[in-house]
Design an enzyme around this catalytic site. Sequence first.
Site, PDB file in Angstrom:
ATOM      1  N   CYS A   1      29.114  52.572 -70.841  1.00  0.00           N
ATOM      2  CA  CYS A   1      28.832  52.873 -69.425  1.00  0.00           C
ATOM      3  C   CYS A   1      29.809  52.238 -68.435  1.00  0.00           C
ATOM      4  CB  CYS A   1      27.420  52.430 -69.070  1.00  0.00           C
ATOM      5  SG  CYS A   1      26.195  53.372 -69.951  1.00  0.00           S
TER       6      CYS A   1
ATOM      7  N   GLU B   1      29.129  27.832 -40.942  1.00  0.00           N
ATOM      8  CA  GLU B   1      29.205  27.600 -39.505  1.00  0.00           C
ATOM      9  C   GLU B   1      28.141  28.473 -38.854  1.00  0.00           C
ATOM     10  OE1 GLU B   1      33.150  27.939 -37.882  1.00  0.00           O
ATOM     11  OE2 GLU B   1      33.985  26.609 -39.406  1.00  0.00           O
TER      12      GLU B   1
ATOM     13  N   LYS C   1      33.488  53.614 -68.305  1.00  0.00           N
ATOM     14  CA  LYS C   1      33.460  55.050 -68.000  1.00  0.00           C
ATOM     15  C   LYS C   1      33.068  55.284 -66.535  1.00  0.00           C
ATOM     16  CE  LYS C   1      29.777  57.632 -69.239  1.00  0.00           C
ATOM     17  NZ  LYS C   1      29.327  58.442 -68.107  1.00  0.00           N
TER      18      LYS C   1
END
Length: 428
Positions: free
Chosen positions: A260, A153, A263
């Site tokens: 990675c 919109e 963690k």
Amino acid sequence: MNILIFGAGYVGTVTGACLAHCGNIITFIEPNETKVDMLNRGESPILEPRLEEYIQQGLSNNRLRATTSIDLEIEKVDLAMIAVATPSTFNGSLQIEHVHNVINTLKEATRNRSRQLPVVIRSTIHPNALKSIKNACSDSNLSLVINPEFLRESTAVSDFFNAPFCVAGGEDPQSVDLVLSLYKEICQKRYVLELDAACMLKYACNAFHALKIAFANEVGSLCEALNIDSVKLMQVFCEDNQLNCSKAYLKPGFSFGGSCLPKDLRALLSLGRELEEQLPLLSAILPSNQHRFQRAVAEILHEDHQKLAIIGMSFKKNNDDLRESPFVEMIEYLIGKGIQVKIYDPDVKPDRLLGSNLKNFTYRYGHLARYIHSDLKDVLQGCDGIIFCKDFEKNQILDYIQQHSVPFYDLQNHLPFEMKQALKLCAA
Ligand SMILES: NC(=O)c1ccc[n+]([C@@H]2O[C@H](COP(=O)([O-])OP(=O)(O)OC[C@H]3O[C@@H](n4cnc5c(N)ncnc54)[C@H](O)[C@@H]3O)[C@@H](O)[C@H]2O)c1
């Protein structure tokens, strides 16, 4: 084409006015007389930049008009589009009664039509709602096509002419082609999808947009608490078109892992707690990941395997890091359930590990060493199922599957689909 558009709301009016601009003859069928009168006077029933200009253009070249009910010969209509509202009920479920009302009107109107009328659902409906609409169209002269819109919109007209892609799904290829041909001049990427997938794509897009906003807001909350300029930070974040704003990580498959992502997410959540910041979205990621893991493992366990060949162990190809590899967790889980496993992963060579890697392997994963084999044939020999974690020797493995009819789980790709494909392959 001669097109009927049911519903002159946000989506219907934009679609109709833009399609009239492309040379089609549009008749809006809209029960609200005020909207009908406005359209026939060249006024837009909604505020949307440039829309009124297109409506007036359509009126002046006799390509656009509005009426409260079908008042033209149905035989002359090439296509009917449904753009009525599909709002939520109080509990969030989808209301599709307006769509059904239009289908009923069209069924009645096409009773004596000499050929099928393609009926295009432009409204947003999900695959379960689709079932009842499909049922309603059976035994009729209607050929159902799903053609979702991806307009925003306030920029809907420009979005219509600059669509990143157009999709259509339907059981009748001719109807689908007809619908996609509407966008030939304005969109080069036109895709045919299954009916369900065409419905689902719209939900995936909107859910992703919502997810991005919520993600940026949560990063923003953390940054605000730390006195970091989050707008600047996210601007730089968005400069990464390789990983951040890209196709990367958007392929359904198995749960994530490695040294990675889990963690760092845990550390970020811990930081949020220290700062007393609520992070509902970020907090949901690890449980969602765990659910994905459990779901896949449950599916494998459901088949009562005795001997499984596992292809891949470290969390990605060309990498020997076993820390938080979801495949290692899965292997441990399967061993714990009494299943005999044999592992093939040429990336993981315990005798070549050094320093902390060797220490880590011996301490954390030493118990798995006896399951690792360097010869793929040894691993496949006598197995009653193959779990494909990483992309090694796929052709050799597929040959084995064909010869021995064993089920194959491809965790690289979405598990249920690949599994069904593999089972089909075995059956053949
Ligand atoms: N992409 C976007 O930005 C966007 C925005 C809004 C809605 N949508 C989706 O588009 C669809 C349409 O929503 P909308 O906001 O345009 O709806 P809307 O409420 O603005 O308009 C729907 C129109 O349909 C008419 N209508 C109702 N029953 C009818 C019938 N039986 N025959 C003919 N017309 C009938 C209503 O009078 C109304 O004018 C929905 O599925 C919605 O989820 C998309």
